[in-house]
Motif scaffolding. Structure first.
Motif, short mmCIF file in Angstrom:
data_model
loop_
_atom_site.label_atom_id
_atom_site.label_comp_id
_atom_site.label_asym_id
_atom_site.label_seq_id
_atom_site.Cartn_x
_atom_site.Cartn_y
_atom_site.Cartn_z
N THR A 193 -71.30 -98.39 -43.38
CA THR A 193 -72.60 -97.70 -43.10
C THR A 193 -73.63 -99.02 -42.72
N ARG A 200 -78.87 -97.47 -35.64
CA ARG A 200 -78.23 -96.23 -34.78
C ARG A 200 -78.63 -96.26 -33.52
N LEU A 254 -64.77 -98.72 -51.89
CA LEU A 254 -66.14 -98.84 -52.26
C LEU A 254 -67.01 -99.65 -51.35
N ILE A 273 -74.67 -90.59 -49.33
CA ILE A 273 -75.88 -91.44 -48.84
C ILE A 273 -75.43 -91.81 -47.34
N SER A 274 -74.18 -92.22 -46.91
CA SER A 274 -73.93 -92.63 -45.81
C SER A 274 -74.12 -91.70 -44.96
N LEU A 332 -76.09 -99.09 -39.54
CA LEU A 332 -77.34 -98.63 -39.75
C LEU A 332 -78.19 -98.41 -38.77
N LEU A 389 -70.88 -90.45 -53.89
CA LEU A 389 -72.20 -90.72 -54.19
C LEU A 389 -72.59 -91.57 -52.66
N LEU A 390 -71.67 -92.76 -52.56
CA LEU A 390 -72.06 -93.44 -51.39
C LEU A 390 -71.75 -92.59 -49.97
N LEU A 410 -77.34 -99.67 -50.16
CA LEU A 410 -75.85 -99.99 -49.61
C LEU A 410 -75.38 -101.26 -49.87
N VAL A 450 -77.82 -90.83 -44.05
CA VAL A 450 -78.38 -92.11 -43.45
C VAL A 450 -77.91 -92.21 -42.13
N LEU A 451 -76.79 -91.76 -41.66
CA LEU A 451 -76.37 -91.83 -40.26
C LEU A 451 -76.77 -90.54 -39.68
N GLU A 478 -82.18 -97.77 -47.73
CA GLU A 478 -80.87 -97.49 -47.69
C GLU A 478 -80.12 -99.07 -47.49
N LEU A 511 -74.50 -101.27 -53.47
CA LEU A 511 -73.26 -100.67 -53.78
C LEU A 511 -72.04 -101.51 -53.36
#
Lengths: 210, 481
Positions: B145, B151, B138, A164-165, B149, A160-161, B112, A168-169, B108, B115
């Motif tokens: 990320t 970018r 994880l 999302i990543s 973020l 899932l992560l 993130l 997002v990127l 996000e 998580l």
């Protein structure tokens, strides 16, 4: 040792050597495409080793997922990116001596450890030979969904992560992209909402005049 | 095959709850347009508060091993998780305005971060090397990320790339070590592994090599020398709102990783890993103290300060006594509070279009805001280990533990390094109090909750420094062996 066991061992060393050789070629090949192909070879060899150990399911999955999907995508990326091999090798001579020293040290350490029979392999518990009639796939599934269910769930969260990543990127809201807006499409009621009539005679007249 | 009972789920309840809330907040972030930031901000804070209540309810003296030996719920883990929630909540408050100014406050960020917190909780509660590995993955993937973020910022992308590649190598090392340990002992469960290795007269060298690889990855997580190279680059390149998380909560998880594997699992083999950790600690103390002096960037300086602190945390663990483990736990908690405060000050002084980068940016802070200059002074004194602040007792406890095992030279060495490190902390104090401020420096703008929390953060260092008994007793109570 029976001839069967000797063949078994000979095959093991053959394919293990295959992994080492192709692993070395992955990092020494001049052409990145060749590197990727050697990685495929290494993975196929590893899959054969697994099958030899009785883990057919894992061997097949390795070929299907890694060779079939991941590496093909990898090759696409390598071919699409115009990688200039010359610039990548620029620092090579500068870093090579240090790299050689470090890898030599590591090789010496591992060699020393193996040489002295210190590894403690004698204490290694031998894996029990599975009785006939037990399916590899079924047993893996059983272990995964019962004993390792907790870790299996964490793997799901990691996926899932990953989704999302990746979104997002890479997702960009640029103003000029012609994105499909379903909301807008559904809001159409009259013909004039999605059709614009253009009078072509006007245009032709305009051309004549000019 | 054991079947799962309610106990299993109760032990994992904080993780299950957090995962559920992450999914709910994710749906909010995707579908709600109006007031999304407020919902996510207060939703995340509410989630953390609820988590604290759940963990507090579950907190009790004995430990439960759940999910077939994959997970442990014990007092040490619960206390570490409570501090992780508190620090994460503080980060949400600190980072909000900063990230909003830079258009980075998206849904996000919250997802993130939560998580990554979940990953840290999995590591803290892990009782099997596979669980620890999955938790670290994880956590690390969320952190990569988070750092990337922003970018448009090429420095953040570079930092994320370095972090990612070195982190991937560290993961590979961990897996390699784990496979050696599994191949030679037939188990990855920490309790069984410890019992098996203690039962054999001399564990084979293969096990030690495997363990060495695992420790390399753990040292990477903690930022210990020689696996520290990523720390300065990531702190410098990442936006401060992300760097503050990278430097705090994962350290609690890294400490738990050391405790679970080395103290709980392999406590009987203390003589074997003592020198490994000593080498890591000596290197971290030295590099963290000496290289930081040459830094002109405050975030890089704080990165080397982290490395120095990692050395002190390792000192407590390598003592291998209950006192040592308690001291290390005390130290890691003190460290995350100080670190969050220091980055809070950096974000307080940053504003739209301007980031505090240079140490000189703190020049004359006393003229601009005497109160926050004092808060920063408390943080710096505490990091340097000056009485009566929290950092002083953390250092004293750790050094006492090292003296108890008769490693006097190491204790002396660590004190010398602490004195050298004090130089660069005091340099900041000097800049704040004895230099003139830039005349056209604008006033400090921040929301009341930010200012209140930052003040509390500084005062906690003073309060716990004057009355360290409570936290010491807590660490004593939860590490009971």
């Amino acid at each position: 040792m029976s001839p069967g066991a000797i063949t078994y061992q000979a095959l093991f060393y053959l394919f293990a050597a295959g992994i080492v050789f192709s692993g070395l070629r992955v990092i020494t090949a001049r052409n990145p495409v060749h590197s990727a192909l050697f990685l495929v070879l290494a993975l196929v060899n590893a899959a054969i080793l697994w099958v030899q150990m009785g883990a057919e399911f894992l061997g097949i999955i390795l070929v299907l997922v890694y060779v079939g999907a991941v590496m093909v995508m990898f090759l696409f990326v390598v071919m699409m990116l115009d990688i200039n091999a010359a610039t990548m090798r620029k620092g090579m001579t500068r870093y090579a001596p240090l790299g050689l020293i470090i890898s030599g040290l590591i090789a010496a350490e591992i060699g020393w450890a193996l040489w002295g029979h210190y590894l403690g392999i004698a204490n290694t518990p031998h894996t029990a030979v599975a009785p006939a009639g037990i399916s590899n796939t079924e047993e893996l599934g059983r272990a995964l969904y019962t004993h390792y269910i907790y870790v299996f769930e964490i793997a799901a969260v990691i996926l899932l992560l990953g989704i999302i990543s990746a979104i997002v990127l890479t997702l960009r809201w640029r103003p000029n992209t012609r994105r499909q807006d379903i909301n807008q499409q559904l809001r159409v009621h009259k013909t004039s909402d999605h059709m614009r009539l253009v009078d072509l005679r006007d245009n032709s007249r305009g051309r004549k005049e000019s | 095959m054991m079947s799962l009972t309610a106990t299993d789920y109760i032990a994992a309840l904080p993780q299950i709850f957090l995962l559920g809330m992450v999914c709910v907040l994710l749906m909010f972030a995707v579908f709600v347009k109006n007031g999304r930031d407020e919902v996510l901000h207060y939703g995340s804070l509410g989630t953390l508060a609820a988590l604290a209540i759940i963990t507090g309810e579950l907190l009790r003296g004995h430990s439960i091993i759940a999910f077939n030996g994959m997970l442990i719920q014990d007092a040490m883990g619960d206390v570490l998780m409570l501090f992780a929630y508190a620090i994460t909540a503080a980060i949400f408050v600190y980072a909000r305005g900063y990230l909003k100014d830079r258009n980075l406050l998206s849904g996000e960020f919250y997802i993130l971060t939560l998580l990554a917190l979940l990953g840290a909780m999995i590591v803290i509660q892990g009782y099997n090397l596979i669980t620890l590995y999955m938790g670290i993955e994880l956590m690390a993937l969320s952190l990569y990320t988070l750092v990337a973020l922003s970018r448009e910022d090429s420095r953040a992308s570079e930092a994320a790339m370095k972090f990612f590649i070195l982190g991937a190598i560290s993961s590979g090392t961990l897996l390699f070590g784990m496979s050696l340990i599994y191949g030679l002992t037939g188990t990855l469960n920490i309790g069984i592994l410890g019992a098996k290795l203690a039962a054999t007269p001399a564990p084979g060298l293969g096990v030690w090599i495997g363990l060495g690889f695992v420790v390399v990855s753990m040292a990477f997580e903690l930022g210990a020398v020689p696996f520290h190279m990523w720390v300065p680059d990531v702190y410098e390149g990442a936006p401060s709102g992300m760097a503050i998380f990278v430097g705090s909560v994962p350290k609690l998880a890294g400490f738990a990783f050391f405790m679970r594997l080395l103290a709980e699992g392999l406590g009987d083999l203390h003589g074997g890993w003592l020198w490994l950790l000593t080498a890591l600690a000596v290197g971290s103390l030295f590099i963290g103290a000496v290289v930081a002096i040459a830094q002109t960037n405050i975030k890089r300086m704080l990165a080397y300060s982290t490395i120095n602190h990692a050395g002190f945390i390792l000192l407590g663990i390598l003592a291998g006594t209950a006192e040592g483990y308690r001291a290390a736990m005390f130290y890691v908690i003190a460290y995350v509070i100080m670190f969050a405060g220091a980055f809070g000050i950096i974000m307080l002084l940053s504003r739209a279009g301007f980031d505090v980068e240079k140490i000189e940016d703190l020049r004359g802070l006393n003229e601009r805001s005497p109160w926050f200059a004092f808060v920063m002074l408390m943080i710096m004194f505490s990091m340097a280990g000056a009485p009566p602040f929290l950092g002083f007792f953390a250092k004293v406890e750790v050094i006492k533990a090292v003296l108890d095992i008769n490693m006097t030279w190491l204790a002396v060495f660590s004190v010398v390094m602490a004195v050298i490190a004090a130089f660069y902390y005091l340099r900041i104090v000097r800049l704040m109090y004895f230099d003139r401020a830039d005349p056209d420096a604008p006033g400090i703008i921040a929301t009341p909750d930010f200012k209140l929390l930052l003040s509390v953060n500084g005062l906690v260092l003073l309060g716990l420094g004057i009355f360290p008994g409570g936290l010491l007793a807590l660490c004593k109570a939860v590490i009971g062996f």
